[in-house]
Design a protein around this motif. Structure first.
Motif, PDB file in Angstrom:
ATOM      1  N   SER A  11       0.903  -1.242   0.234  1.00  9.71           N
ATOM      2  CA  SER A  11      -0.076  -0.059   0.034  1.00  9.71           C
ATOM      3  C   SER A  11       0.899   1.225  -0.031  1.00  9.71           C
ATOM      4  CB  SER A  11      -0.974   0.071   1.075  1.00  9.71           C
ATOM      5  OG  SER A  11      -0.252   0.370   2.503  1.00  9.71           O
ATOM      6  N   ILE A  12       2.191   1.237   0.736  1.00  9.19           N
ATOM      7  CA  ILE A  12       3.022   2.310   0.656  1.00  9.19           C
ATOM      8  C   ILE A  12       3.527   2.565  -0.675  1.00  9.19           C
ATOM      9  CG2 ILE A  12       5.017   3.361   1.768  1.00  9.19           C
ATOM     10  CD1 ILE A  12       4.378   1.878   4.543  1.00  9.19           C
ATOM     11  N   LEU A  13       4.004   1.558  -1.180  1.00  9.57           N
ATOM     12  CA  LEU A  13       4.687   1.625  -2.444  1.00  9.57           C
ATOM     13  C   LEU A  13       3.819   2.192  -3.657  1.00  9.57           C
ATOM     14  CD1 LEU A  13       6.439  -2.163  -2.803  1.00  9.57           C
ATOM     15  CD2 LEU A  13       7.460   0.158  -2.305  1.00  9.57           C
ATOM     16  N   LYS A  14       2.597   1.678  -3.577  1.00 14.85           N
ATOM     17  CA  LYS A  14       1.351   2.256  -4.438  1.00 14.85           C
ATOM     18  C   LYS A  14       1.194   3.627  -4.215  1.00 14.85           C
ATOM     19  CE  LYS A  14      -2.472   0.343  -5.429  1.00 14.85           C
ATOM     20  NZ  LYS A  14      -3.986  -0.584  -5.293  1.00 14.85           N
ATOM     21  N   ALA A  15       1.159   4.084  -2.875  1.00 10.73           N
ATOM     22  CA  ALA A  15       1.006   5.628  -2.620  1.00 10.73           C
ATOM     23  C   ALA A  15       1.994   6.360  -3.025  1.00 10.73           C
ATOM     24  CB  ALA A  15       0.782   5.870  -1.227  1.00 10.73           C
ATOM     25  N   GLU A  16       3.161   5.708  -2.956  1.00 11.81           N
ATOM     26  CA  GLU A  16       4.463   6.693  -3.381  1.00 11.81           C
ATOM     27  C   GLU A  16       4.473   6.568  -4.795  1.00 11.81           C
ATOM     28  OE1 GLU A  16       7.637   9.009  -2.688  1.00 11.81           O
ATOM     29  OE2 GLU A  16       6.438   7.825  -1.325  1.00 11.81           O
ATOM     30  N   ALA A  17       4.112   5.598  -5.587  1.00 11.89           N
ATOM     31  CA  ALA A  17       4.159   5.792  -7.033  1.00 11.89           C
ATOM     32  C   ALA A  17       2.978   6.567  -7.546  1.00 11.89           C
ATOM     33  CB  ALA A  17       4.032   4.039  -7.798  1.00 11.89           C
ATOM     34  N   LEU A  18       1.996   6.674  -6.860  1.00 11.76           N
ATOM     35  CA  LEU A  18       0.831   7.458  -7.448  1.00 11.76           C
ATOM     36  C   LEU A  18       0.846   8.962  -7.027  1.00 11.76           C
ATOM     37  CD1 LEU A  18      -2.211   5.103  -6.779  1.00 11.76           C
ATOM     38  CD2 LEU A  18      -1.269   5.807  -8.848  1.00 11.76           C
ATOM     39  N   LYS A  19       1.993   9.350  -6.156  1.00 14.11           N
ATOM     40  CA  LYS A  19       1.910  10.549  -5.591  1.00 14.11           C
ATOM     41  C   LYS A  19       2.226  11.531  -6.711  1.00 14.11           C
ATOM     42  CE  LYS A  19       4.421  11.103  -1.628  1.00 14.11           C
ATOM     43  NZ  LYS A  19       5.548  10.987  -0.960  1.00 14.11           N
ATOM     44  N   GLY A  20       1.451  12.763  -6.775  1.00  8.50           N
ATOM     45  CA  GLY A  20       1.467  13.691  -7.727  1.00  8.50           C
ATOM     46  C   GLY A  20       0.624  13.327  -9.012  1.00  8.50           C
ATOM     47  N   ARG A  21       0.272  12.379  -9.107  1.00  9.25           N
ATOM     48  CA  ARG A  21      -0.491  11.808 -10.398  1.00  9.25           C
ATOM     49  C   ARG A  21      -2.084  12.012 -10.153  1.00  9.25           C
ATOM     50  NH1 ARG A  21       3.567  10.045 -13.666  1.00  9.25           N
ATOM     51  NH2 ARG A  21       5.416   9.492 -12.651  1.00  9.25           N
ATOM     52  N   LYS A  22      -2.776  12.879 -10.123  1.00  5.01           N
ATOM     53  CA  LYS A  22      -3.990  13.254  -9.821  1.00  5.01           C
ATOM     54  C   LYS A  22      -4.899  12.214 -10.922  1.00  5.01           C
ATOM     55  CE  LYS A  22      -7.702  16.326  -9.320  1.00  5.01           C
ATOM     56  NZ  LYS A  22      -8.228  17.686  -9.201  1.00  5.01           N
ATOM     57  N   GLY A  23      -5.667  11.214 -10.349  1.00  2.00           N
ATOM     58  CA  GLY A  23      -6.706  10.514 -11.377  1.00  2.00           C
ATOM     59  C   GLY A  23      -5.798   9.184 -11.769  1.00  2.00           C
ATOM     60  N   ALA A  24      -4.706   9.126 -11.492  1.00  6.66           N
ATOM     61  CA  ALA A  24      -3.961   7.724 -11.893  1.00  6.66           C
ATOM     62  C   ALA A  24      -4.141   6.445 -10.884  1.00  6.66           C
ATOM     63  CB  ALA A  24      -2.317   7.981 -11.832  1.00  6.66           C
ATOM     64  N   THR A  25      -4.248   5.449 -11.439  1.00  8.87           N
ATOM     65  CA  THR A  25      -4.510   3.965 -10.754  1.00  8.87           C
ATOM     66  C   THR A  25      -3.385   3.116 -10.888  1.00  8.87           C
ATOM     67  OG1 THR A  25      -5.599   3.218 -12.845  1.00  8.87           O
ATOM     68  CG2 THR A  25      -6.832   4.445 -11.209  1.00  8.87           C
ATOM     69  N   ALA A  26      -3.337   2.121 -10.127  1.00  9.28           N
ATOM     70  CA  ALA A  26      -2.344   1.244  -9.999  1.00  9.28           C
ATOM     71  C   ALA A  26      -2.705  -0.041  -9.278  1.00  9.28           C
ATOM     72  CB  ALA A  26      -1.044   1.597  -9.136  1.00  9.28           C
ATOM     73  N   SER A  27      -3.009  -0.968 -10.277  1.00 11.04           N
ATOM     74  CA  SER A  27      -3.468  -2.220  -9.908  1.00 11.04           C
ATOM     75  C   SER A  27      -2.530  -3.500  -9.601  1.00 11.04           C
ATOM     76  CB  SER A  27      -4.513  -2.757 -10.871  1.00 11.04           C
ATOM     77  OG  SER A  27      -5.617  -1.837 -11.120  1.00 11.04           O
ATOM     78  N   TYR A  28      -1.087  -3.260 -10.140  1.00  7.16           N
ATOM     79  CA  TYR A  28      -0.250  -4.247 -10.000  1.00  7.16           C
ATOM     80  C   TYR A  28       0.974  -3.864  -9.071  1.00  7.16           C
ATOM     81  CZ  TYR A  28      -2.504  -6.779 -13.719  1.00  7.16           C
ATOM     82  OH  TYR A  28      -3.294  -7.453 -14.538  1.00  7.16           O
ATOM     83  N   VAL A  29       1.618  -4.728  -8.429  1.00  5.62           N
ATOM     84  CA  VAL A  29       2.654  -4.495  -7.416  1.00  5.62           C
ATOM     85  C   VAL A  29       3.404  -5.658  -7.582  1.00  5.62           C
ATOM     86  CG1 VAL A  29       3.697  -3.898  -5.101  1.00  5.62           C
ATOM     87  CG2 VAL A  29       1.281  -2.686  -5.779  1.00  5.62           C
TER      88      VAL A  29
END
Length: 389
Positions: free
Chosen positions: A60-78
Motif C-alpha cells: 500500500s505504501i509503494l502504491k501511494a508513493e508511485a501515485l504521488k502527484g499523479r491526479k486520477g492515476a491508478t495502480a493495480s499491479y505491485v
C-alpha cells in the motif's frame, strides 16, 4: 523426384514466400529477447538495490508513493522482484499512459520511472508479438505465419530426408569446403534439421502466449482430457461490503498472508482488481524472474479473507504446462544453457527464409540458363542442317 515430393516442394516454396518476412522478424526479435534480463541487469543500475536486513515496505505504501502527484492515476499491479532487486508498480496515468515505477523495496524511494514503450526490449517484444501493428491484427498475422512455419519445418524435413543410409552421414554435416551455393544449401537443410524440434516447441509456446485456443489445447492434452473445473473458478469479493469497511490495509494483509504461506518464494505479484466484486490476487513465484513454479492466492478485497489457495503441487499437469510456457519459450526453464539453445534456434529460424530464398533464386537462374542454352543449340543445329534445293 516423385509427384508427392514435387507437390510438397511447391507447397513448401510458396508457404515460404508467404510467411518468410514475418518469420524472419519474429525469429530475430526472439533471438534478441532471449538474454534481455542479463543485458538489462548489466546496463541499468535501477534493476538492482542493496540488500538490507529488514522487511520490504508494504505494498500500500509503494502504491501511494508511485501515485504521488499523479491526479486520477491508478495502480493495480505491485511487484516484488526478489532479494537485491527493486519493487515495481504499474501505473495507469491519464496523461502519460502506462508507466512502470521502480522503487527501493526497503525504503520506498522511487529509483526509476519509464514508459514500457520506451524500453528497447519492450519494443522488441511488441514487434515479436504483433509487429507493432494494432494488437488484434498483428497477433493474427504473427500467429498464422508461425503456424505456416511449423508446416514448413515438417515439409522441409520430409523433402530433405536422405533415402539411402549411406547418404545420411553426409547429409547431417555442412560441406564447408564446397562452393558457396552448396554451403548455403547445407545451411538451409542441415541447420534447419537440427533446429526443427526446438523451433516447433518455441512456436507452440509462442502461440500459447497469444491465443486462448492454444492454451486450452495444451491444458486439455496435458490433462489427457480430464476436466479440472476448480481451476477455472474466478473468485469474487463480497461487493455488499463496498464502502462499509476500511480497506486501506487489506492489500498488505493479503501480501503478508501469502508470504507466510509461501516462505521460500523469491518473487511476488500482487493484483488488486478495481471491480467492485474483484478480488486481490497474489502470486508467489519460487524463483525471481521465473514464472513456472508458483502458488496462487485470492483474497476478499474488503475483509482480507482467503478465498482460495492453489499451491504449485496441487495444480493439474495442464495448468503447470501453461504456467511454464514463458520460461520454456525463452529457454530459461533450463537456465543459461536453455537460453543459449533458444537463442541459437531462433537465429537459425531467422536464417532459413534467407537461405531458402537464395536456393530458389539459384534454381531459377539455372533454369533460365538451361532454356537459353537449349534455344541457342537448336538455332545452331538448324543453321548447319543441309537444306533441300
Amino acid at each position: 523426384m516423385t509427384p508427392f515430393k514435387k507437390t510438397l516442394l511447391f507447397i513448401h516454396r510458396w508457404l515460404g514466400f508467404i510467411s518468410g518476412l514475418v518469420v524472419f522478424i519474429v525469429s530475430i526479435t526472439g533471438c534478441i529477447f532471449c538474454f534481455q534480463d542479463e543485458i538489462q541487469d548489466a546496463i541499468h543500475s535501477y534493476r538492482k538495490v542493496e540488500v538490507q536486513a529488514k522487511p520490504y515496505i508494504a505494498p500500500s505504501i509503494l502504491k501511494a508513493e508511485a501515485l504521488k502527484g499523479r491526479k486520477g492515476a491508478t495502480a493495480s499491479y505491485v511487484y516484488y522482484y526478489g532479494i537485491g532487486r527493486p519493487a515495481g508498480v504499474l501505473v495507469t496515468d491519464k496523461k502519460e499512459g502506462l508507466l512502470f515505477v521502480y522503487l527501493n523495496p526497503y525504503t520506498g524511494k522511487i529509483t526509476h520511472t519509464e514508459s514500457p514503450a520506451s524500453n528497447f526490449f519492450i519494443i522488441v517484444e511488441y514487434i515479436h508479438l504483433y509487429l507493432l501493428l494494432p494488437a488484434n491484427i498483428g497477433t493474427l498475422v504473427v500467429g498464422i505465419s508461425v503456424i505456416i512455419f511449423v508446416v514448413l519445418m515438417i515439409t522441409g524435413i520430409i523433402l530433405w530426408w536422405p533415402k539411402r543410409k549411406s547418404d545420411r552421414k553426409r547429409s547431417f554435416t555442412i560441406k564447408w569446403g564446397g562452393r558457396w551455393r552448396r554451403v548455403n544449401y547445407d545451411l538451409h537443410n542441415v541447420l534447419g534439421f537440427y533446429a526443427t524440434s526446438v523451433a516447433i516447441i518455441l512456436a507452440i509456446t509462442g502461440l500459447s502466449i497469444s491465443f486462448d485456443w492454444m492454451r486450452e489445447a495444451i491444458y486439455t492434452a496435458a490433462n489427457l482430457g480430464k476436466a479440472h473445473p476448480e481451476e477455472k473458478v474466478v473468485f469474487k469479493s463480497d461487493s455488499l461490503l463496498n464502502g462499509k469497511m476500511d480497506t486501506t490495509q487489506v492489500i498488505n494483509k493479503a501480501y503478508l498472508s501469502a508470504k507466510a504461506a509461501s516462505p521460500n518464494a523469491e518473487m511476488f505479484l500482487i493484483y488488486d482488481d478495481a471491480a467492485k466484486a474483484g478480488a486481490i490476487g497474489v502470486t508467489a513465484y519460487a524463483q525471481a524472474l521465473h514464472y513456472y513454479k508458483s502458488d496462487s492466492y485470492s483474497f476478499d478485497k474488503y475483509t482480507g479473507k482467503l478465498l482460495n489457495r492453489t499451491a504449485h503441487e496441487q495444480k493439474s499437469a495442464g495448468m503447470k504446462m501453461n504456467n511454464m510456457n514463458y520460461d520454456v519459450h525463452v529457454g530459461q526453464i533450463l537456465g543459461l544453457p536453455g537460453k543459449t539453445i533458444a537463442f541459437l534456434a531462433s537465429l537459425i529460424c531467422a536464417s532459413l527464409p534467407i537461405t531458402g530464398f537464395i536456393i530458389w533464386l539459384g534454381k531459377r537462374k539455372k533454369s533460365k540458363s538451361k532454356k537459353v542454352k537449349t534455344v541457342v543449340h537448336r538455332r545452331t543445329v538448324r543453321q548447319h542442317l543441309p537444306t533441300d534445293r
